[in-house]
Write a protein that holds these residues in place. Structure first.
Motif, PDB file in Angstrom:
ATOM      1  N   PHE A  93       0.828  -1.207   0.000  1.00  0.00           N
ATOM      2  CA  PHE A  93       0.000   0.000   0.000  1.00  0.00           C
ATOM      3  C   PHE A  93       0.860   1.253   0.000  1.00  0.00           C
ATOM      4  N   GLY A  94       1.929   1.260   0.784  1.00  0.00           N
ATOM      5  CA  GLY A  94       2.821   2.420   0.842  1.00  0.00           C
ATOM      6  C   GLY A  94       3.422   2.760  -0.507  1.00  0.00           C
ATOM      7  N   ALA A  95       3.787   1.754  -1.285  1.00  0.00           N
ATOM      8  CA  ALA A  95       4.350   1.982  -2.620  1.00  0.00           C
ATOM      9  C   ALA A  95       3.280   2.553  -3.553  1.00  0.00           C
ATOM     10  N   TRP A  96       2.066   2.041  -3.449  1.00  0.00           N
ATOM     11  CA  TRP A  96       0.956   2.537  -4.259  1.00  0.00           C
ATOM     12  C   TRP A  96       0.668   4.002  -3.915  1.00  0.00           C
ATOM     13  N   LEU A  97       0.622   4.301  -2.627  1.00  0.00           N
ATOM     14  CA  LEU A  97       0.373   5.662  -2.168  1.00  0.00           C
ATOM     15  C   LEU A  97       1.506   6.589  -2.590  1.00  0.00           C
ATOM     16  N   LYS A  98       2.735   6.122  -2.488  1.00  0.00           N
ATOM     17  CA  LYS A  98       3.895   6.938  -2.866  1.00  0.00           C
ATOM     18  C   LYS A  98       3.834   7.319  -4.340  1.00  0.00           C
ATOM     19  N   LYS A  99       3.402   6.395  -5.173  1.00  0.00           N
ATOM     20  CA  LYS A  99       3.296   6.696  -6.601  1.00  0.00           C
ATOM     21  C   LYS A  99       2.260   7.793  -6.835  1.00  0.00           C
ATOM     22  N   ILE A 100       1.171   7.759  -6.108  1.00  0.00           N
ATOM     23  CA  ILE A 100       0.160   8.809  -6.214  1.00  0.00           C
ATOM     24  C   ILE A 100       0.769  10.149  -5.804  1.00  0.00           C
ATOM     25  N   VAL A 101       1.517  10.155  -4.701  1.00  0.00           N
ATOM     26  CA  VAL A 101       2.133  11.391  -4.210  1.00  0.00           C
ATOM     27  C   VAL A 101       3.150  11.923  -5.223  1.00  0.00           C
ATOM     28  N   VAL A 102       3.982  11.048  -5.773  1.00  0.00           N
ATOM     29  CA  VAL A 102       4.984  11.471  -6.757  1.00  0.00           C
ATOM     30  C   VAL A 102       4.294  12.053  -7.987  1.00  0.00           C
ATOM     31  N   ASN A 103       3.316  11.355  -8.522  1.00  0.00           N
ATOM     32  CA  ASN A 103       2.613  11.843  -9.715  1.00  0.00           C
ATOM     33  C   ASN A 103       1.904  13.169  -9.441  1.00  0.00           C
ATOM     34  N   HIS A 104       1.255  13.272  -8.288  1.00  0.00           N
ATOM     35  CA  HIS A 104       0.548  14.515  -7.954  1.00  0.00           C
ATOM     36  C   HIS A 104       1.553  15.656  -7.741  1.00  0.00           C
ATOM     37  N   SER A 105       2.685  15.359  -7.129  1.00  0.00           N
ATOM     38  CA  SER A 105       3.735  16.368  -6.926  1.00  0.00           C
ATOM     39  C   SER A 105       4.254  16.880  -8.260  1.00  0.00           C
ATOM     40  N   LEU A 106       4.545  15.955  -9.169  1.00  0.00           N
ATOM     41  CA  LEU A 106       5.046  16.357 -10.484  1.00  0.00           C
ATOM     42  C   LEU A 106       4.006  17.155 -11.260  1.00  0.00           C
ATOM     43  N   ASP A 107       2.752  16.708 -11.235  1.00  0.00           N
ATOM     44  CA  ASP A 107       1.686  17.439 -11.929  1.00  0.00           C
ATOM     45  C   ASP A 107       1.533  18.843 -11.366  1.00  0.00           C
ATOM     46  N   SER A 108       1.532  18.946 -10.062  1.00  0.00           N
ATOM     47  CA  SER A 108       1.392  20.239  -9.408  1.00  0.00           C
ATOM     48  C   SER A 108       2.582  21.134  -9.723  1.00  0.00           C
ATOM     49  N   TYR A 109       3.762  20.563  -9.684  1.00  0.00           N
ATOM     50  CA  TYR A 109       4.978  21.320  -9.974  1.00  0.00           C
ATOM     51  C   TYR A 109       4.959  21.851 -11.407  1.00  0.00           C
ATOM     52  N   LYS A 110       4.529  21.006 -12.345  1.00  0.00           N
ATOM     53  CA  LYS A 110       4.476  21.413 -13.751  1.00  0.00           C
ATOM     54  C   LYS A 110       3.454  22.528 -13.971  1.00  0.00           C
ATOM     55  N   LYS A 111       2.309  22.462 -13.280  1.00  0.00           N
ATOM     56  CA  LYS A 111       1.286  23.494 -13.436  1.00  0.00           C
ATOM     57  C   LYS A 111       1.798  24.848 -12.956  1.00  0.00           C
ATOM     58  N   ILE A 112       2.492  24.865 -11.858  1.00  0.00           N
ATOM     59  CA  ILE A 112       2.974  26.116 -11.283  1.00  0.00           C
ATOM     60  C   ILE A 112       4.167  26.659 -12.059  1.00  0.00           C
ATOM     61  N   ASN A 113       5.017  25.765 -12.527  1.00  0.00           N
ATOM     62  CA  ASN A 113       6.250  26.168 -13.206  1.00  0.00           C
ATOM     63  C   ASN A 113       6.186  25.810 -14.686  1.00  0.00           C
ATOM     64  N   ARG A 114       5.321  26.442 -15.412  1.00  0.00           N
ATOM     65  CA  ARG A 114       5.138  26.124 -16.834  1.00  0.00           C
ATOM     66  C   ARG A 114       6.444  26.199 -17.604  1.00  0.00           C
ATOM     67  N   HIS A 115       7.269  27.208 -17.348  1.00  0.00           N
ATOM     68  CA  HIS A 115       8.533  27.329 -18.065  1.00  0.00           C
ATOM     69  C   HIS A 115       9.468  26.179 -17.730  1.00  0.00           C
ATOM     70  N   THR A 116       9.420  25.693 -16.507  1.00  0.00           N
ATOM     71  CA  THR A 116      10.248  24.552 -16.108  1.00  0.00           C
ATOM     72  C   THR A 116       9.682  23.268 -16.687  1.00  0.00           C
ATOM     73  N   ALA A 117       8.368  23.169 -16.755  1.00  0.00           N
ATOM     74  CA  ALA A 117       7.734  21.965 -17.276  1.00  0.00           C
ATOM     75  C   ALA A 117       8.155  21.719 -18.717  1.00  0.00           C
ATOM     76  N   GLU A 118       8.336  22.797 -19.465  1.00  0.00           N
ATOM     77  CA  GLU A 118       8.781  22.626 -20.839  1.00  0.00           C
ATOM     78  C   GLU A 118      10.159  21.984 -20.879  1.00  0.00           C
ATOM     79  N   ALA A 119      11.004  22.288 -19.894  1.00  0.00           N
ATOM     80  CA  ALA A 119      12.338  21.699 -19.844  1.00  0.00           C
ATOM     81  C   ALA A 119      12.268  20.206 -19.540  1.00  0.00           C
ATOM     82  N   LEU A 120      11.168  19.766 -18.945  1.00  0.00           N
ATOM     83  CA  LEU A 120      11.021  18.351 -18.639  1.00  0.00           C
ATOM     84  C   LEU A 120      10.596  17.533 -19.851  1.00  0.00           C
ATOM     85  N   GLU A 121      10.046  18.212 -20.831  1.00  0.00           N
ATOM     86  CA  GLU A 121       9.615  17.512 -22.027  1.00  0.00           C
ATOM     87  C   GLU A 121      10.824  16.938 -22.751  1.00  0.00           C
ATOM     88  N   PRO A 122      10.628  15.840 -23.439  1.00  0.00           N
ATOM     89  CA  PRO A 122      11.756  15.181 -24.098  1.00  0.00           C
ATOM     90  C   PRO A 122      12.271  15.958 -25.305  1.00  0.00           C
TER      91      PRO A 122
END
Length: 189
Positions: A72-101
């Motif tokens: 369960f902890g691994a499943w929950l951690k994946k949710i937290v990581v994905n939500h963190s990345l999504d939130s980070y990308k929304k706030i930092n649009r210019h940085t999110a572009e740098a994450l694109e391949p």
């Protein structure tokens, strides 16, 4: 559920039934680790707290998708990581572009000769400081690899990049990390 902890299995079952005290118990067991995971990605205490709480809410509403294939902890951690990345990308649009391949293909042969990073003689804080000093895409991918413990396949899925882009970014991030660590060693930090 294929968990080795029957107590958490019971709590998860109760959470699925809407039992608030079971949800509170699960939250208390996992919040510190999930907060630290979010903090390493978003780099702000209050933001990490918000992300972590939103991830718990999402997990509690999506418990029916937890199949018990992983802990369960691994499943929950994946949710937290994905939500963190999504939130980070929304706030930092210019940085999110740098994450694109926007990466060039590097031959697989280059990875066979790649230097392995050895952190045994370094202070943990020295490595964390060096990682924090990297550009965002490198910081995030190394955090997922070394701190969160995801393998390359999982990182590809989380970041939405191809295996080749992942290997290239990891290679460049490791190279940048080595440069940062050498700078800290030269300064005697």
């Amino acid at each position: 559920m294929a968990s080795t902890n029957p107590d958490i299995d019971y709590l998860i079952t109760q959470c699925g039934k809407g039992n608030r005290s079971a949800q509170f118990e699960v939250y208390n067991r996992y919040y510190k680790a999930m907060y630290n995971t979010a903090l390493r990605i978003v780099k702000d205490n209050h933001w990490a707290e918000d992300v972590m709480q939103e991830a718990f809410l999402k997990a509690f509403t999506k418990l029916d998708t937890f199949k018990g294939d992983v802990a369960f902890g691994a499943w929950l951690k994946k949710i937290v990581v994905n939500h963190s990345l999504d939130s980070y990308k929304k706030i930092n649009r210019h940085t999110a572009e740098a994450l694109e391949p926007v990466l060039y293909k590097v031959e697989d042969e280059d990875y066979k000769n790649e230097e392995v990073l050895d952190f045994t003689n370094m202070q943990v804080q020295q490595v964390i400081t060096a990682i924090q000093g990297l550009k965002e895409s490198y910081r995030i991918i190394l955090t997922l690899l070394y701190i969160e413990g995801y393998d390359q396949e999982e990182i590809c899925e989380i970041m939405g990049i191809t295996a080749g882009n992942c290997r290239t970014t990891l290679s460049r991030a490791k190279s940048s990390l080595l440069k940062n660590l050498n700078i800290y060693e030269e300064r005697g930090e």
